[in-house]
Design a protein around this motif. Structure first.
Motif, PDB file in Angstrom:
ATOM      1  N   GLY A 238       1.018  -1.269   0.049  1.00  0.00           N
ATOM      2  CA  GLY A 238       0.064  -0.003   0.029  1.00  0.00           C
ATOM      3  C   GLY A 238       1.352   1.000  -0.050  1.00  0.00           C
ATOM      4  N   TYR A 239       0.606   2.462  -0.285  1.00  0.00           N
ATOM      5  CA  TYR A 239       1.173   3.237  -0.982  1.00  0.00           C
ATOM      6  C   TYR A 239       0.951   4.242   0.585  1.00  0.00           C
ATOM      7  N   LEU A 240       1.719   5.216   0.338  1.00  0.00           N
ATOM      8  CA  LEU A 240       1.238   6.678   2.017  1.00  0.00           C
ATOM      9  C   LEU A 240       1.687   7.751   1.292  1.00  0.00           C
ATOM     10  N   PHE A 241       0.566   8.821   1.718  1.00  0.00           N
ATOM     11  CA  PHE A 241       1.005  10.114   1.041  1.00  0.00           C
ATOM     12  C   PHE A 241       1.384  11.088   2.018  1.00  0.00           C
ATOM     13  N   LEU A 242       1.902  11.729   2.573  1.00  0.00           N
ATOM     14  CA  LEU A 242       2.934  12.439   3.110  1.00  0.00           C
ATOM     15  C   LEU A 242       2.335  13.897   2.862  1.00  0.00           C
ATOM     16  N   GLY A 243       2.673  15.014   4.454  1.00  0.00           N
ATOM     17  CA  GLY A 243       2.317  17.222   3.220  1.00  0.00           C
ATOM     18  C   GLY A 243       3.456  17.578   2.791  1.00  0.00           C
ATOM     19  N   ALA A 244       3.455  18.464   2.666  1.00  0.00           N
ATOM     20  CA  ALA A 244       5.375  18.545   1.660  1.00  0.00           C
ATOM     21  C   ALA A 244       6.465  18.973   2.213  1.00  0.00           C
ATOM     22  N   ALA A 245       5.613  18.755   3.566  1.00  0.00           N
ATOM     23  CA  ALA A 245       7.083  19.277   4.762  1.00  0.00           C
ATOM     24  C   ALA A 245       7.041  18.429   6.029  1.00  0.00           C
ATOM     25  N   GLU A 246       6.555  16.965   5.650  1.00  0.00           N
ATOM     26  CA  GLU A 246       6.211  15.885   5.552  1.00  0.00           C
ATOM     27  C   GLU A 246       7.919  15.197   5.398  1.00  0.00           C
ATOM     28  N   THR A 247       8.348  14.262   6.048  1.00  0.00           N
ATOM     29  CA  THR A 247       8.539  12.853   5.664  1.00  0.00           C
ATOM     30  C   THR A 247       8.864  11.503   6.674  1.00  0.00           C
ATOM     31  N   VAL A 248       9.265  11.201   5.963  1.00  0.00           N
ATOM     32  CA  VAL A 248       9.553   9.311   7.189  1.00  0.00           C
ATOM     33  C   VAL A 248      10.823   8.680   7.437  1.00  0.00           C
ATOM     34  N   ILE A 249      11.877  10.502   6.735  1.00  0.00           N
ATOM     35  CA  ILE A 249      13.416   9.593   6.736  1.00  0.00           C
ATOM     36  C   ILE A 249      13.454  10.464   8.806  1.00  0.00           C
ATOM     37  N   GLY A 250      14.723   9.450   9.148  1.00  0.00           N
ATOM     38  CA  GLY A 250      14.190   9.384  10.667  1.00  0.00           C
ATOM     39  C   GLY A 250      13.682   9.581  11.479  1.00  0.00           C
ATOM     40  N   LEU A 251      12.110   8.869  11.128  1.00  0.00           N
ATOM     41  CA  LEU A 251      11.523   8.878  11.701  1.00  0.00           C
ATOM     42  C   LEU A 251      10.891   7.492  11.924  1.00  0.00           C
ATOM     43  N   THR A 252      11.181   6.609  10.735  1.00  0.00           N
ATOM     44  CA  THR A 252      10.630   5.217  10.764  1.00  0.00           C
ATOM     45  C   THR A 252      11.643   4.326   9.767  1.00  0.00           C
ATOM     46  N   ASP A 253      11.322   2.888  10.165  1.00  0.00           N
ATOM     47  CA  ASP A 253      12.169   2.104   9.228  1.00  0.00           C
ATOM     48  C   ASP A 253      10.873   1.157   8.205  1.00  0.00           C
ATOM     49  N   ARG A 254       9.896   1.905   8.443  1.00  0.00           N
ATOM     50  CA  ARG A 254       8.817   0.553   7.470  1.00  0.00           C
ATOM     51  C   ARG A 254       8.092   1.438   6.197  1.00  0.00           C
ATOM     52  N   TYR A 255       8.895   2.555   6.051  1.00  0.00           N
ATOM     53  CA  TYR A 255       8.396   3.133   5.142  1.00  0.00           C
ATOM     54  C   TYR A 255       9.765   3.421   3.833  1.00  0.00           C
ATOM     55  N   GLN A 256       9.624   3.459   3.065  1.00  0.00           N
ATOM     56  CA  GLN A 256      10.893   3.813   2.040  1.00  0.00           C
ATOM     57  C   GLN A 256      10.137   4.923   0.683  1.00  0.00           C
ATOM     58  N   VAL A 257      11.168   6.073   0.647  1.00  0.00           N
ATOM     59  CA  VAL A 257      10.986   6.664  -0.574  1.00  0.00           C
ATOM     60  C   VAL A 257      10.632   6.441  -1.604  1.00  0.00           C
ATOM     61  N   CYS A 258       9.169   7.174  -2.760  1.00  0.00           N
ATOM     62  CA  CYS A 258       9.698   6.164  -3.767  1.00  0.00           C
ATOM     63  C   CYS A 258      10.322   7.332  -5.138  1.00  0.00           C
ATOM     64  N   PRO A 259      11.284   7.056  -5.685  1.00  0.00           N
ATOM     65  CA  PRO A 259      12.043   7.820  -6.326  1.00  0.00           C
ATOM     66  C   PRO A 259      10.998   8.662  -7.207  1.00  0.00           C
ATOM     67  N   ASN A 260      11.554  10.224  -7.481  1.00  0.00           N
ATOM     68  CA  ASN A 260      10.558  11.045  -8.503  1.00  0.00           C
ATOM     69  C   ASN A 260       9.967  11.221  -8.336  1.00  0.00           C
ATOM     70  N   ARG A 261       8.884  10.595  -6.787  1.00  0.00           N
ATOM     71  CA  ARG A 261       7.646  10.709  -6.526  1.00  0.00           C
ATOM     72  C   ARG A 261       7.212  11.700  -5.235  1.00  0.00           C
ATOM     73  N   ARG A 262       7.639  12.653  -5.175  1.00  0.00           N
ATOM     74  CA  ARG A 262       7.570  13.578  -4.307  1.00  0.00           C
ATOM     75  C   ARG A 262       6.239  13.156  -3.320  1.00  0.00           C
ATOM     76  N   GLY A 263       6.644  13.109  -1.787  1.00  0.00           N
ATOM     77  CA  GLY A 263       5.674  13.084  -0.580  1.00  0.00           C
ATOM     78  C   GLY A 263       4.464  11.037  -0.475  1.00  0.00           C
ATOM     79  N   VAL A 264       5.676  10.926  -1.744  1.00  0.00           N
ATOM     80  CA  VAL A 264       4.634   8.972  -2.360  1.00  0.00           C
ATOM     81  C   VAL A 264       6.100   8.165  -1.406  1.00  0.00           C
ATOM     82  N   TYR A 265       5.133   7.515  -0.182  1.00  0.00           N
ATOM     83  CA  TYR A 265       6.156   6.495   0.267  1.00  0.00           C
ATOM     84  C   TYR A 265       5.690   5.063  -0.125  1.00  0.00           C
TER      85      TYR A 265
END
Length: 293
Positions: A238-265
């Protein structure tokens, strides 16, 4: 308002909603709560706090609701909705072809513009989703904003913020100075009161979760906890969408960034393969024409 009053309100707000107020936010608290104090017939915030401490649950709920930010508009930030329409949903249509079912959760639905934006996108897929079960669940802490959401009625100002004119004409009916979404779009969204600090189990699993522009109000520990809960509520791919000022980096190891898809994990371990489907983004192109009453 005394420092003790402020500390009490800080604790109540964090415990009840996750909202963290720093020491320099007294002005914000006063501006939001003074109208509530007047409505309650008390002289000021200290008296309001005394009522809360005396066990007035309705008063506590009113204070939490008054402090909750409900800023939103249709297709906010635009890019995440383009990713949703052009890549994520086409990928999920292929992945879910067997069960022909999609579940989408807006975890901070506010006054409804975000979930209704998603509903209009899903409607635009037309025949591609014929025979599919599409469920959009929108939750929010505030009963007041949920009630507004259910009506689907928006002012001239609200429909001018982010909504392409072609979708306004197609999916809304004007009545005087307001616009109401058509019944078929309103019926696509279920609105429920829900606190992100509560147990998520009864909500079930989702293919897409929008949790945008709400985590910015939480502290680091609360964000990490919520990411863990969201991961459990997500399908394995499943996909997770966050706001422009939000990120999973440094907060969780459960999600990864979708390359070239800003805000999608995506959950860690899922193979990232998002391809653009030509022609699907037309519905989000912003018209240069103005919207007139």
């Amino acid at each position: 308002m005394t420092p003790i009053d402020y500390e009490y309100l800080q604790k109540i707000l964090k415990d009840r909603s996750g909202l963290v107020l720093s020491a320099d936010k007294k002005y914000l608290l006063e501006s939001r709560l003074m109208p509530l104090a007047r409505k309650a017939g008390v002289a000021g915030i200290s008296e309001l706090v005394q009522k809360m401490k005396a066990g007035s649950e309705p008063m506590i709920s009113d204070v939490v609701e008054a402090m909750t930010t409900n800023e939103t508009f249709f297709f906010r930030d635009k890019t995440p909705f383009e990713h949703f329409q052009n890549t994520v949903i086409p990928e999920l249509i292929k992945a879910r072809a067997g069960k022909r079912s999609l579940r989408i959760w807006c975890a901070a639905g506010s006054t409804g513009q975000e979930p209704y934006s998603l509903a209009m996108i899903m409607k635009e897929f037309g025949a591609a989703l014929t025979g599919w079960r599409v469920e959009i669940v929108a939750t929010d802490l505030s009963p007041e904003v949920l009630e507004k959401s259910r009506t689907g009625v928006y002012t001239q100002f609200e429909v001018q913020r982010g909504l392409p004119i072609q979708l306004l004409v197609k999916y809304f009916k004007q009545t005087g100075t307001t616009w109401q979404l058509n019944a078929d779009i309103r019926a696509m969204v279920q609105f429920k009161q829900f606190n992100l600090l509560q147990d998520y189990a009864h909500l079930g699993k989702f293919d897409v979760i929008f949790c945008r522009n709400v985590l910015i109000y939480f502290d680091q520990a609360t964000k990490t906890d919520i990411f863990g809960r969201l991961a459990k509520s997500s399908e394995a791919d499943g996909y997770l969408f966050l706001g422009a000022a939000e990120t999973v980096i440094g907060l969780t190891d459960r999600y990864q960034v979708c390359p070239n898809r800003r805000g999608v994990y995506l959950p860690v371990g899922v193979q990232v393969s998002l391809s653009i489907v030509p022609g699907m983004g037309a519905g989000l192109k912003t018209s240069s024409a103005s919207i007139r009453a």
